[in-house]
Design an enzyme around this catalytic site. Structure first.
Site, PDB file in Angstrom:
ATOM      1  N   SER A 160       0.835  -1.208   0.000  1.00 14.24           N
ATOM      2  CA  SER A 160       0.000   0.000   0.000  1.00 14.24           C
ATOM      3  C   SER A 160       0.868   1.256   0.000  1.00 14.24           C
ATOM      4  CB  SER A 160      -0.965  -0.050   1.178  1.00 14.24           C
ATOM      5  OG  SER A 160      -1.945   0.946   1.084  1.00 14.24           O
ATOM      6  N   ASP A 253      -9.605  -4.060  -5.359  1.00 12.78           N
ATOM      7  CA  ASP A 253      -8.890  -2.953  -4.741  1.00 12.78           C
ATOM      8  C   ASP A 253      -9.089  -1.674  -5.561  1.00 12.78           C
ATOM      9  OD1 ASP A 253      -7.093  -1.268  -3.491  1.00 12.78           O
ATOM     10  OD2 ASP A 253      -5.330  -2.519  -3.873  1.00 12.78           O
ATOM     11  N   HIS A 283      -7.910  -4.866  -0.982  1.00 18.14           N
ATOM     12  CA  HIS A 283      -6.733  -4.164  -0.484  1.00 18.14           C
ATOM     13  C   HIS A 283      -6.405  -4.657   0.927  1.00 18.14           C
ATOM     14  CE1 HIS A 283      -3.913  -0.837  -0.752  1.00 18.14           C
ATOM     15  NE2 HIS A 283      -4.143  -0.607   0.539  1.00 18.14           N
TER      16      HIS A 283
END
Length: 311
Positions: A160, A253, A283
């Site tokens: 991320s 995501d 995610h």
């Protein structure tokens, strides 16, 4: 195209969406402390990482502050490649304790040293504080490795926003003769702060990480009128000397498409890029290990193979 959630995550997402709707109905507002508590709750799903013969807390004491670190090695007597791991959490959440199982799994699967970095978080420390911390560790990490043997093969890795940090460092160190990054591992990376990809809209609701929260994260991280394209790794300078890269994306995501786009951009410069898509995942799926063991273990296997591959 909007992603189709795996059956393995159906109940988890259903409960998360109900909780989110109730919070909105009750007028609950996002705050740094609230989101930090929420991400910490995911620890029940991460499980325990494998035991390792060497795991030690350390730190760099700079002129202004302390950068916490945790070092892992599956064999401290064997010279191993080094992975610098920058955790995710929207630049506001997460820490090396939460990510301890992730770091351990990478150390074992990649048969490598992992140095997990406790960089400073927004909003208390906005951009570029985290970048500065991670650059400092990148430049000085060898000073930490007094108890373990290591090689000069260096990998940077992150999920991320940690992926954003990696990609930023890869660009910023183009031409730096003192730093050689051999490879980078990007796990559902955030590389486009302008949020211009289609998946932001297609997957921007109902899959845990939602568009409005991404906007909130970025507002807290930057805190001033940064030109988002200039600070987005997707639009930063690249060249043929960028590190070989592996990218993992999740089909559900909001950040899915920017991961693809970053890989394509690197490929145009002749950089070796390996991309893997886990289509039914969301995610931050590595933090849900106990719900999706097969997908997580496959991810670690691919990371390990990538780190260990030479040439």
């Amino acid at each position: 195209m909007r992603g189709i959630i795996s059956e393995k995550l159906h109940d988890f997402i259903k409960q998360a969406n109900i909780a989110g709707q109730l919070a909105k109905a009750d007028g609950v507002r996002l705050t740094p402390s609230l989101v930090r508590k929420n991400i910490a709750k995911l620890s029940v799903f991460i499980g325990e990482g494998p035991p390792l013969p060497y795991a030690k807390d350390s730190a760099f004491e700079t002129l202004t502050h302390r950068i916490g670190l945790r070092i892992y090695s599956p064999n401290p007597e064997q010279a191993l490649p080094v992975v610098l791991y920058y955790h995710g959490g929207g630049h506001m959440c997460g820490n090396i304790a939460l990510y301890d199982p992730v770091s351990r799994r990478i150390a074992k699967s990649g048969h490598c040293i992992v140095i997990a970095v406790e960089y400073r978080l927004a909003p208390e420390f906005p951009y570029p504080s985290a970048i500065d911390d991670c650059q400092y560790v990148l430049a000085h990490y060898k000073k930490l490795l007094t108890d373990v043997k290591f090689t000069d093969h260096l990998v940077i890795a992150g999920d991320s926003c940690g992926g954003a940090i990696c990609a930023t460092l890869a660009s910023k160190n183009i031409g730096n003769v003192n730093i050689k990054i051999d490879k980078q591992v990007l796990i559902y990376p955030s590389v486009d702060y302008s949020m211009s990809s289609n998946s932001i809209e297609e997957n921007g609701s109902g899959f845990l990480l939602e568009k409005e929260k991404i906007v909130w994260y970025f507002d807290n991280y930057f805190q001033r009128n940064e030109p988002y394209q200039l600070v987005s790794p997707l639009f930063m300078p690249m060249d043929t000397n960028m590190p070989e890269t592996i990218i993992f994306t999740a089909g559900c995501d909001p950040l899915r498409d920017e991961g693809f786009a970053y890989g394509q951009a690197l490929s145009k410069f002749g950089v070796k890029v390996e991309q893997h898509s886990f289509d039914g995942m969301i995610h931050a799926y590595l933090l849900l290990h106990n719900l999706i063991i097969e997908e997580c273990e496959k991810t670690y296997q691919l990371i390990g193979e990538f780190i260990g591959r030479r040439g």
